[in-house]
Design a protein around this motif. Sequence first.
Motif, PDB file in Angstrom:
ATOM      1  N   UNK A 146      35.707 -23.805 -67.179  1.00 26.71           N
ATOM      2  CA  UNK A 146      35.981 -22.570 -66.593  1.00 26.71           C
ATOM      3  C   UNK A 146      37.450 -22.303 -66.800  1.00 26.71           C
ATOM      4  N   UNK A 147      38.040 -21.128 -66.748  1.00 27.17           N
ATOM      5  CA  UNK A 147      39.290 -20.858 -66.925  1.00 27.17           C
ATOM      6  C   UNK A 147      39.549 -20.241 -68.400  1.00 27.17           C
ATOM      7  N   UNK A 148      40.480 -20.794 -69.115  1.00 27.34           N
ATOM      8  CA  UNK A 148      40.862 -20.029 -70.405  1.00 27.34           C
ATOM      9  C   UNK A 148      40.213 -21.016 -71.584  1.00 27.34           C
ATOM     10  N   UNK A 149      39.867 -20.181 -72.671  1.00 26.62           N
ATOM     11  CA  UNK A 149      39.065 -20.947 -73.681  1.00 26.62           C
ATOM     12  C   UNK A 149      40.382 -21.485 -74.958  1.00 26.62           C
ATOM     13  N   UNK A 150      41.554 -20.758 -74.459  1.00 29.25           N
ATOM     14  CA  UNK A 150      42.529 -21.032 -75.246  1.00 29.25           C
ATOM     15  C   UNK A 150      43.710 -21.885 -74.582  1.00 29.25           C
ATOM     16  N   UNK A 151      43.423 -22.078 -73.160  1.00 29.27           N
ATOM     17  CA  UNK A 151      44.612 -22.847 -72.655  1.00 29.27           C
ATOM     18  C   UNK A 151      43.969 -23.659 -71.627  1.00 29.27           C
ATOM     19  N   UNK A 152      44.470 -23.676 -70.167  1.00 30.05           N
ATOM     20  CA  UNK A 152      44.316 -24.324 -69.093  1.00 30.05           C
ATOM     21  C   UNK A 152      42.908 -24.086 -68.611  1.00 30.05           C
ATOM     22  N   UNK A 153      42.113 -25.267 -68.845  1.00 26.00           N
ATOM     23  CA  UNK A 153      40.723 -24.757 -68.198  1.00 26.00           C
ATOM     24  C   UNK A 153      40.317 -25.964 -67.192  1.00 26.00           C
TER      25      UNK A 153
END
Lengths: 185, 304
Positions: A146-153
């Motif tokens: 969960x979170x960002x596909x490009x960054x923090x997840x």
Amino acid sequence: MTRVRFVRLAVAGASAALLLTVACRPVEESSPRFGKDVEGAAKTTVALFAVAPPPFSEGIFPCSECHFPTDKVNRTPHAVEFHDDIVLHHDEKNRWCLDCHDAVNRDKLHLADGRLIDFTESYLLCGQCHGPTLRNWKAGEHGKRTGSWSGAKQYLLCANCHSPHSPRFKPLKPRQPPLRQEAIR
Amino acid sequence: MPAPEPPANGYTRRDSVVLGFFALAAAAMSTGCATDKLALDEFVQKHFKDLSGDELKDRLAQMEKRYSEEYGKSVKVSATPPLPGVLFGYALDLSRCIGCRRCVYGCVEENNLSRDPQTHWITVLEMDKETGVDLRHADAYYDHETVPHPGKFYMPVACQHCENPPCVKVCPVQATWKEPDGIVVIDDDWGIGCRRCLAACPYGARRFNWGKPSIPPDELNPNTEYLGNRPRQRGVVEKCSFCLQRTRKGLYPKCVEVCPVGARKFGNLLDPDSEIRYIIENKRVFILKDELNTQPKFFYYYGL
């Protein structure tokens, strides 16, 4: 020096620097290593995943509130009456509590070679048997992000979805089916 | 080229169109109603791609005002541009999906889909393990007490965001097109309701609003996009937009976030370190109806 020659020189210098950086880069791990307890971690960049907290039953942790390091421990596999809510259904013929839980430091788990790990690193323990799954999990293929596909997840621990004592997924009630076309008005 | 002959009655076709506009404008003025002015603005508006920066801003402000009044809460409408260097791809693990339909309803809430009449962008198909992927005998209306049902497997289908989209080719008014980040979008104000795209899509991914879409105001997601999840109107086609209101801001689509088994994967196809690239390079991947050369950016795979 003419301007053209200067530019050429600068380009040559830049490419040399680039080559040097590429050549000096340590061989990259296909997947990052974790935790300072694991051998080799100090040499490579330690990439830690943000993971969800372990799913403890309410009031069960820290274990050291009931279990003391000085306790006499029966290390022969046997049924544990106090934890009768736990039904072990995970290679139970060959394993029992103290294969994963540490007998001396109850707030830790231990790997097969005896190294202690926190409950937040339990994926290392799971990965001892489920190697390909751990590899896929690190790559983001197994498990839910969960979170960002490009960054923090945020990664979920194995134990957040699979109960360590009975890891098979339980069937779910599905949400209601779509209306049939003839029922749409 | 010879000049066209003037018509016998002295009016050209162009004259009558201009006259018609004046008549409309006069009608709008005479009622003195603000919404009629808005309706007129919408009627003569430009195509989304032709709007200049200021025109787009005005248009977004108009929409925000209209939706906020209609739903009694503050609604934001943005037009987030595609991210440079990004081509979105999606992967779905058929060996993990259990057919629980959490994605279907997560999508409904996130993308402001009509509750009545019911619209779903995702269809979850149930098929026999024994026969494998067999769309002719797939059942979307299964209703078991629990899933997965023994002997069955599940295949959710939504827009495949083709590189070569047949729906875009057949649109007579360019109301649907492929964005640089690979998302096939629809301008809800530009569609004329001819439903050619619906017929052209080999995946059955498009939905037509036969009735006026309705969303309970308290369930409306107020973070909306012009080409995405803003409330739609009757008589226009809609479909999955890869949650562009989320993904263009770096977030995962809603269906990825609500999937309880982690069967849904999303990322940038141009990034060699992305999850999606790992899957395509390491897993048994297939696309639906590859013989049609639609080149979907939606990949099905077997993770186990």
